[in-house]
Design a protein around this motif. Structure first.
Motif, PDB file in Angstrom:
ATOM      1  N   ARG A 121     -13.242 -24.198  -4.142  1.00 30.37           N
ATOM      2  CA  ARG A 121     -13.922 -25.392  -3.638  1.00 30.37           C
ATOM      3  C   ARG A 121     -15.189 -25.014  -2.867  1.00 30.37           C
ATOM      4  O   ARG A 121     -16.222 -25.661  -2.985  1.00 30.37           O
ATOM      5  N   GLY A 122     -15.085 -23.961  -2.062  1.00 33.20           N
ATOM      6  CA  GLY A 122     -16.231 -23.529  -1.263  1.00 33.20           C
ATOM      7  C   GLY A 122     -17.440 -23.209  -2.118  1.00 33.20           C
ATOM      8  O   GLY A 122     -18.586 -23.427  -1.714  1.00 33.20           O
ATOM      9  N   ASN A 152     -19.314 -26.788  -3.524  1.00 34.53           N
ATOM     10  CA  ASN A 152     -20.019 -27.760  -2.686  1.00 34.53           C
ATOM     11  C   ASN A 152     -19.573 -29.187  -2.948  1.00 34.53           C
ATOM     12  O   ASN A 152     -20.391 -30.063  -3.221  1.00 34.53           O
ATOM     13  N   ARG A 160     -11.794 -32.091   4.462  1.00 32.49           N
ATOM     14  CA  ARG A 160     -11.154 -30.828   4.056  1.00 32.49           C
ATOM     15  C   ARG A 160      -9.643 -30.919   4.215  1.00 32.49           C
ATOM     16  O   ARG A 160      -9.055 -30.184   4.991  1.00 32.49           O
TER      17      ARG A 160
END
Lengths: 122, 422
Positions: free
Chosen positions: B123-124, B127, B132
């Motif tokens: 996921r990081g 973007n 979260r």
């Protein structure tokens, strides 16, 4: 004559197959497949679609701490029986050890097809 | 320090085939290092069928395919270190690794095969806007939870990315009782195999939205909803196209990245397109005696081709270690390609002493229909093939026959072109 287009699932090639159907529904021709598997798949898919089902089944007493073992129907089964087979598997568990090829559920959902283990669990 | 002729790093399908092949080519000093507690790599959690049609001429599940190679590996009697992580490799081929039993281990190799595989884009790296919360998983993590640990990661699911693992998990989650609301793909085409669209989505009436992406994740502690928007030709979200799905889980199947920290630490030249090392037709990296194969080299669609490629790498490593160089100076003919092609593996061809055809694997950057693919050395045609359809999700190959290659000594480059077939 009517034309039906299918994507073969016999292997990852995914051949685009054209099936010509007579007006009475009989298969006139199968083209576009690159091997015999495609012909077999197309005829089955039109007449009575079938699938191999893979899932897991609970195990007890595993020395390596496993909670389930992977399994598959030994051959393909009628597509409409998929969920029946899955729910029978959910209601079952078996003791360890389990070896590849062991029957974990016989005559799954009355299809006449056994479900066999696909991994080894101690 | 213990010395081995060949050390293989990674015990998935590539590493297993490489180690077996090194043995079959006469090497009797082999070590395989694997960080998991079991051989087989990702195959162990890929419980679906469709593996091995090329290799074994039958349709196996992942664990069965892994088992065939593991058994063969154990028969060779090669050394094995499980639950051992390699920390680094020096240029003179000293490998440092750690495990709980022996602590720090140092071994020296004459030849090394890199077969560390790949990992999922997280996921990081994507973007994705929003909160979260828990409930966002990579598709492979969800696959491990369901198939190995027997635990369901959620009940109502949206899947971003139509790579094969995402498609397979759409079916798997559905069979296990979850509701898969949608599979969402940023590109105008699926990244997965056609057969998986049919048997994983169409069979279960799961909608596939092409040219769409996730533009919002909601939820404090757990995912509560995901918003999906259509994107324009520049892949920018289009205002007013939002669809909001109430769900508790978002799975990500957005591409795989070769895991090359060790390779880069070694200083090997890297290919910016594949994120793998640059290799010649011996599958040798820019560091002599270090070979690469499988998903660490470039991400494959089919394990059968991983095994085949790895088998070549293992044989070449065994030959290198036995000090049987086929050539004094290694002359590499670079492979160039037209703009439709994103990369080729290998990126150069070594002619000296070749004993068999050379297979070039490549991927195209878009969907192409009715094309002629030609391999040329100057104006000499080495090979050509007609392709009805080529897609970015499916690896292509062209075979350069040994008979033709023997005639092109002195060629400056080999070119692969894609043209209309009329």
């Amino acid at each position: 004559m009517t034309k039906k287009e299918l994507t073969c699932i016999g292997c990852p090639m995914g051949c685009e197959i054209e099936v010509m159907l007579e007006d009475d529904g009989r298969i006139a021709s199968v083209t576009g497949n690159t091997c015999r598997r495609g012909d077999v798949y197309a005829r089955k898919e039109i007449e009575a679609p079938r699938r191999i089902v893979t899932s897991t089944i609970k195990v007890t007493g595993s020395l390596e701490g496993a909670s389930c073992v992977s399994c598959k129907t030994e051959t393909d089964i009628p597509k409409e029986k998929i969920f029946d087979v899955i729910s029978e598997l959910k209601g079952t568990s078996l003791p360890c050890p389990v070896k590849i090829g062991d029957i974990v559920l016989s005559n799954a959902a009355g299809t006449g097809v056994d479900v066999i283990a696909t991994s080894n669990v101690r | 320090m213990t010395c081995y002729e060949v050390v293989v790093i990674g015990g998935g399908p590539a590493g297993l085939a490489a180690a077996i092949s090194a043995y079959e080519n006469g090497c009797r000093s082999i070590l395989l290092i694997e960080r998991d507690k079991k051989l087989g790599g990702i195959l162990n959690q890929c419980i679906h069928n469709g593996f091995g049609l090329h290799t074994f001429k039958e349709e196996l599940t992942g664990p069965e395919y892994a088992d065939r190679y593991s058994r063969r590996f154990y028969e060779t009697g090669a050394d094995l270190m499980l639950q051992t992580t390699v920390l680094d490799i020096s240029e003179d081929k000293v490998i440092r690794a750690i495990n709980e039993k022996d602590g720090l281990v140092t071994v020296k190799a004459k030849a090394i095969v890199l077969s560390m595989g790949c990992r999922e884009r997280s996921r990081g790296a994507l973007n994705i806007p929003g909160t979260r919360p828990a409930g966002v998983y990579s598709a492979g993590t969800a696959q491990k939870l369901v198939n190995i640990d027997g635990k369901m990661p959620g009940k109502k699911v949206v899947i971003l990315g139509s790579g094969d693992i995402g498609l397979i998990m759409a079916r798997r989650m559905t069979l296990e009782g979850a509701k898969v609301l949608a599979v969402v793909e940023l590109m105008p085409y699926s990244g997965g195999l056609k057969r998986n669209i049919v048997q994983c989505l169409e069979d279960f009436d799961i909608p596939l939205y092409l040219s769409h992406t996730v533009t919002k994740v909601e939820g404090e502690n757990r995912v509560e909803a995901v918003t999906v928007s259509e994107v324009d030709e520049n892949r920018k979200p289009i205002q007013g196209t939002e669809i909001r799905y109430e769900c508790d889980t978002l799975l990500l199947s957005c591409g795989l990245i070769p895991e090359n920290e060790l390779t880069q630490g070694l200083g090997a030249s890297m290919n910016k397109v594949t994120n793998g090392p640059v290799v010649d037709s011996d599958l040798e990296t820019s560091i002599p005696g270090v070979f690469a194969c499988g998903n660490v080299l470039h991400v494959h669609d089919l394990v059968d081709f991983v095994s085949e490629e790895a088998s070549d790498a293992g044989r070449n490593a065994a030959m290198y270690a036995a000090a049987e160089p086929r050539y004094k100076v290694k002359t590499k003919i670079p492979v160039k390609f037209s703009k439709e092609i994103r990369y080729t593996v290998p990126s150069s061809v070594v002619l000296a002493g070749i004993s068999e055809d050379i297979k070039l694997r490549f991927r195209v950057g878009n969907i192409y229909r009715y094309k002629k693919v030609t391999a040329l050395a100057g104006d000499r045609v080495l090979a050509k093939k007609i392709r009805k359809v080529m897609t970015p999700g499916e690896m292509e190959e062209i075979v350069l026959p040994i008979g033709k290659l023997k005639d092109i000594k002195g060629a400056l480059e080999i070119t692969i072109t894609v043209e209309d077939n009329d």
